[in-house]
Motif scaffolding. Sequence first.
Motif, PDB file in Angstrom:
ATOM      1  N   GLY A 190     -23.520 -35.918  -5.334  1.00 40.27           N
ATOM      2  CA  GLY A 190     -22.685 -34.767  -5.032  1.00 40.27           C
ATOM      3  C   GLY A 190     -22.068 -34.214  -6.304  1.00 40.27           C
ATOM      4  N   VAL A 191     -21.002 -33.449  -6.153  1.00 37.68           N
ATOM      5  CA  VAL A 191     -20.315 -32.889  -7.317  1.00 37.68           C
ATOM      6  C   VAL A 191     -19.363 -33.956  -7.846  1.00 37.68           C
ATOM      7  CG1 VAL A 191     -18.839 -31.058  -8.220  1.00 37.68           C
ATOM      8  CG2 VAL A 191     -20.526 -30.528  -6.446  1.00 37.68           C
ATOM      9  N   VAL A 192     -19.570 -34.312  -9.105  1.00 39.65           N
ATOM     10  CA  VAL A 192     -18.808 -35.388  -9.726  1.00 39.65           C
ATOM     11  C   VAL A 192     -18.380 -34.981 -11.137  1.00 39.65           C
ATOM     12  CG1 VAL A 192     -19.938 -37.237  -8.418  1.00 39.65           C
ATOM     13  CG2 VAL A 192     -20.905 -36.502 -10.602  1.00 39.65           C
ATOM     14  N   GLU A 193     -17.405 -35.692 -11.652  1.00 41.80           N
ATOM     15  CA  GLU A 193     -17.054 -35.574 -13.064  1.00 41.80           C
ATOM     16  C   GLU A 193     -17.637 -36.793 -13.756  1.00 41.80           C
ATOM     17  OE1 GLU A 193     -13.121 -35.420 -15.938  1.00 41.80           O
ATOM     18  OE2 GLU A 193     -13.064 -34.336 -14.032  1.00 41.80           O
ATOM     19  N   SER A 194     -18.463 -36.561 -14.758  1.00 41.96           N
ATOM     20  CA  SER A 194     -19.138 -37.636 -15.478  1.00 41.96           C
ATOM     21  C   SER A 194     -18.761 -37.609 -16.948  1.00 41.96           C
ATOM     22  CB  SER A 194     -20.669 -37.477 -15.379  1.00 41.96           C
ATOM     23  OG  SER A 194     -21.112 -37.570 -14.052  1.00 41.96           O
ATOM     24  N   MET A 195     -18.768 -38.770 -17.555  1.00 44.58           N
ATOM     25  CA  MET A 195     -18.579 -38.840 -19.000  1.00 44.58           C
ATOM     26  C   MET A 195     -19.830 -38.274 -19.663  1.00 44.58           C
ATOM     27  SD  MET A 195     -15.622 -40.218 -19.177  1.00 44.58           S
ATOM     28  CE  MET A 195     -15.436 -40.728 -20.847  1.00 44.58           C
ATOM     29  N   LEU A 196     -19.639 -37.557 -20.740  1.00 43.93           N
ATOM     30  CA  LEU A 196     -20.763 -37.017 -21.499  1.00 43.93           C
ATOM     31  C   LEU A 196     -21.205 -38.097 -22.490  1.00 43.93           C
ATOM     32  CD1 LEU A 196     -22.547 -34.517 -21.789  1.00 43.93           C
ATOM     33  CD2 LEU A 196     -20.941 -33.662 -23.502  1.00 43.93           C
ATOM     34  N   THR A 197     -21.840 -39.119 -21.934  1.00 42.76           N
ATOM     35  CA  THR A 197     -22.291 -40.278 -22.705  1.00 42.76           C
ATOM     36  C   THR A 197     -23.506 -39.921 -23.553  1.00 42.76           C
ATOM     37  OG1 THR A 197     -23.681 -40.965 -20.869  1.00 42.76           O
ATOM     38  CG2 THR A 197     -21.435 -41.898 -20.954  1.00 42.76           C
ATOM     39  N   ALA A 198     -23.900 -40.834 -24.421  1.00 39.82           N
ATOM     40  CA  ALA A 198     -25.052 -40.590 -25.303  1.00 39.82           C
ATOM     41  C   ALA A 198     -26.310 -40.190 -24.531  1.00 39.82           C
ATOM     42  CB  ALA A 198     -25.306 -41.809 -26.187  1.00 39.82           C
ATOM     43  N   PRO A 199     -26.642 -40.861 -23.412  1.00 32.19           N
ATOM     44  CA  PRO A 199     -27.843 -40.421 -22.679  1.00 32.19           C
ATOM     45  C   PRO A 199     -27.753 -38.979 -22.185  1.00 32.19           C
ATOM     46  CG  PRO A 199     -27.223 -42.621 -21.983  1.00 32.19           C
ATOM     47  CD  PRO A 199     -26.103 -42.110 -22.849  1.00 32.19           C
ATOM     48  N   TRP A 200     -26.569 -38.540 -21.764  1.00 27.69           N
ATOM     49  CA  TRP A 200     -26.399 -37.146 -21.347  1.00 27.69           C
ATOM     50  C   TRP A 200     -26.431 -36.224 -22.561  1.00 27.69           C
ATOM     51  CZ3 TRP A 200     -27.308 -35.267 -16.834  1.00 27.69           C
ATOM     52  CH2 TRP A 200     -27.059 -35.993 -15.687  1.00 27.69           C
ATOM     53  N   ARG A 201     -25.714 -36.585 -23.638  1.00 24.68           N
ATOM     54  CA  ARG A 201     -25.672 -35.735 -24.835  1.00 24.68           C
ATOM     55  C   ARG A 201     -27.061 -35.479 -25.394  1.00 24.68           C
ATOM     56  NH1 ARG A 201     -21.282 -38.945 -26.238  1.00 24.68           N
ATOM     57  NH2 ARG A 201     -22.502 -39.998 -27.836  1.00 24.68           N
ATOM     58  N   ARG A 202     -27.933 -36.488 -25.344  1.00 22.39           N
ATOM     59  CA  ARG A 202     -29.306 -36.310 -25.845  1.00 22.39           C
ATOM     60  C   ARG A 202     -30.064 -35.247 -25.064  1.00 22.39           C
ATOM     61  NH1 ARG A 202     -29.298 -42.017 -26.239  1.00 22.39           N
ATOM     62  NH2 ARG A 202     -30.332 -42.201 -24.231  1.00 22.39           N
ATOM     63  N   ARG A 203     -29.676 -35.015 -23.846  1.00 24.09           N
ATOM     64  CA  ARG A 203     -30.376 -34.062 -22.988  1.00 24.09           C
ATOM     65  C   ARG A 203     -29.842 -32.626 -23.099  1.00 24.09           C
ATOM     66  NH1 ARG A 203     -30.563 -39.030 -20.256  1.00 24.09           N
ATOM     67  NH2 ARG A 203     -32.610 -39.466 -19.344  1.00 24.09           N
ATOM     68  N   VAL A 204     -28.688 -32.442 -23.715  1.00 23.97           N
ATOM     69  CA  VAL A 204     -28.107 -31.098 -23.847  1.00 23.97           C
ATOM     70  C   VAL A 204     -28.983 -30.267 -24.787  1.00 23.97           C
ATOM     71  CG1 VAL A 204     -26.132 -29.744 -24.654  1.00 23.97           C
ATOM     72  CG2 VAL A 204     -25.748 -31.879 -23.393  1.00 23.97           C
ATOM     73  N   VAL A 205     -29.400 -29.094 -24.308  1.00 22.06           N
ATOM     74  CA  VAL A 205     -30.244 -28.210 -25.128  1.00 22.06           C
ATOM     75  C   VAL A 205     -29.564 -26.889 -25.449  1.00 22.06           C
ATOM     76  CG1 VAL A 205     -32.430 -29.245 -24.451  1.00 22.06           C
ATOM     77  CG2 VAL A 205     -31.494 -27.355 -23.100  1.00 22.06           C
ATOM     78  N   ALA A 206     -28.518 -26.543 -24.708  1.00 20.71           N
ATOM     79  CA  ALA A 206     -27.819 -25.289 -24.966  1.00 20.71           C
ATOM     80  C   ALA A 206     -26.437 -25.340 -24.328  1.00 20.71           C
ATOM     81  CB  ALA A 206     -28.600 -24.104 -24.402  1.00 20.71           C
ATOM     82  N   SER A 207     -25.559 -24.513 -24.846  1.00 21.08           N
ATOM     83  CA  SER A 207     -24.241 -24.354 -24.235  1.00 21.08           C
ATOM     84  C   SER A 207     -23.868 -22.879 -24.253  1.00 21.08           C
ATOM     85  CB  SER A 207     -23.193 -25.203 -24.944  1.00 21.08           C
ATOM     86  OG  SER A 207     -23.089 -24.832 -26.289  1.00 21.08           O
ATOM     87  N   PHE A 208     -23.059 -22.511 -23.299  1.00 23.76           N
ATOM     88  CA  PHE A 208     -22.717 -21.106 -23.099  1.00 23.76           C
ATOM     89  C   PHE A 208     -21.240 -20.969 -22.771  1.00 23.76           C
ATOM     90  CE2 PHE A 208     -27.110 -21.701 -21.963  1.00 23.76           C
ATOM     91  CZ  PHE A 208     -27.762 -20.593 -22.492  1.00 23.76           C
ATOM     92  N   GLU A 209     -20.666 -19.845 -23.163  1.00 26.98           N
ATOM     93  CA  GLU A 209     -19.282 -19.525 -22.854  1.00 26.98           C
ATOM     94  C   GLU A 209     -19.263 -18.496 -21.728  1.00 26.98           C
ATOM     95  OE1 GLU A 209     -15.327 -18.499 -25.405  1.00 26.98           O
ATOM     96  OE2 GLU A 209     -17.212 -17.670 -26.092  1.00 26.98           O
ATOM     97  N   PHE A 210     -18.424 -18.739 -20.732  1.00 25.25           N
ATOM     98  CA  PHE A 210     -18.252 -17.776 -19.646  1.00 25.25           C
ATOM     99  C   PHE A 210     -17.578 -16.518 -20.197  1.00 25.25           C
ATOM    100  CE2 PHE A 210     -18.870 -21.549 -17.127  1.00 25.25           C
ATOM    101  CZ  PHE A 210     -19.371 -21.103 -15.925  1.00 25.25           C
ATOM    102  N   PRO A 211     -17.788 -15.377 -19.562  1.00 25.53           N
ATOM    103  CA  PRO A 211     -17.105 -14.156 -20.013  1.00 25.53           C
ATOM    104  C   PRO A 211     -15.585 -14.339 -19.913  1.00 25.53           C
ATOM    105  CG  PRO A 211     -18.817 -13.640 -18.409  1.00 25.53           C
ATOM    106  CD  PRO A 211     -18.667 -15.133 -18.435  1.00 25.53           C
ATOM    107  N   GLY A 212     -14.864 -13.766 -20.856  1.00 26.65           N
ATOM    108  CA  GLY A 212     -13.419 -13.865 -20.854  1.00 26.65           C
ATOM    109  C   GLY A 212     -12.739 -12.850 -19.962  1.00 26.65           C
ATOM    110  N   GLU A 213     -13.446 -11.782 -19.649  1.00 26.12           N
ATOM    111  CA  GLU A 213     -12.856 -10.709 -18.851  1.00 26.12           C
ATOM    112  C   GLU A 213     -13.504 -10.617 -17.483  1.00 26.12           C
ATOM    113  OE1 GLU A 213     -10.273  -8.681 -19.787  1.00 26.12           O
ATOM    114  OE2 GLU A 213     -10.147  -9.930 -21.589  1.00 26.12           O
ATOM    115  N   VAL A 214     -12.719 -10.315 -16.482  1.00 24.07           N
ATOM    116  CA  VAL A 214     -13.207 -10.070 -15.133  1.00 24.07           C
ATOM    117  C   VAL A 214     -13.546  -8.597 -15.016  1.00 24.07           C
ATOM    118  CG1 VAL A 214     -12.611 -10.084 -12.696  1.00 24.07           C
ATOM    119  CG2 VAL A 214     -11.803 -11.913 -14.156  1.00 24.07           C
ATOM    120  N   GLY A 215     -14.682  -8.324 -14.378  1.00 24.60           N
ATOM    121  CA  GLY A 215     -15.036  -6.926 -14.105  1.00 24.60           C
ATOM    122  C   GLY A 215     -15.978  -6.311 -14.994  1.00 24.60           C
TER     123      GLY A 215
END
Length: 148
Positions: free
Chosen positions: A123-148
Motif C-alpha cells: 500500500g502507500v507507505v513511507e520508506s527509508m531511501l536506503t542504498a538499494p532504493w537510491r541505486r534505482r533513482v534515475v530522475a527527480s522533479f520539482e512540482f510547480p510552485g504556483e497553482v493555476g
Amino acid sequence: MTVSADQIVQTAREWIGTPYRHQASVLGAGADCLGLVRGVWRTLYGREPEIVPAYSYDWSEVQGKERLWAAAARHLSEKEADAVSPGDLILFRMRKRAVAKHLGILVKLTPFPAFVHAYSGHGVVESMLTAPWRRRVVASFEFPGEVG
C-alpha cells in the motif's frame, strides 16, 4: 496561490495506509504509485494536467519507451540528483535496462532520507531511501510552485 514543499509532504503523508490498487487514485480506497502522485496533484492543484490512459503492469516495457519519465517532464521541472529536496518527485528504474516505472515523493532528507510511495503488497507507505532504493533513482522533479 503558491504550493510549498511542506504542503506536498503533508499531502503525500495523508495517503499513508491507502491500500495498493493498480490504476487507482482514491485516498483511503486504493492507489498505485502513479495514482498517489495524481491524488497529491489533485489536492494541491485541482484537476489533473492530463488524462492518464489505462496501463498494464508491464506498460511501455515492450516498446522500451520512457513514458512515465516523459509525462513527469511535461508537468514538472527536472532537477539534478544532488539538488533534491523534500516535496520532490523521484523516479525509479526497478531493473537495469528496463524503463523507469516507479514514483515516490521525497518527504525528508535528515537524519535519514525517506519517501512516500505506493508499493505492491504494502500500500502507500513511507520508506527509508536506503542504498538499494537510491541505486534505482534515475530522475527527480520539482512540482510547480504556483497553482493555476
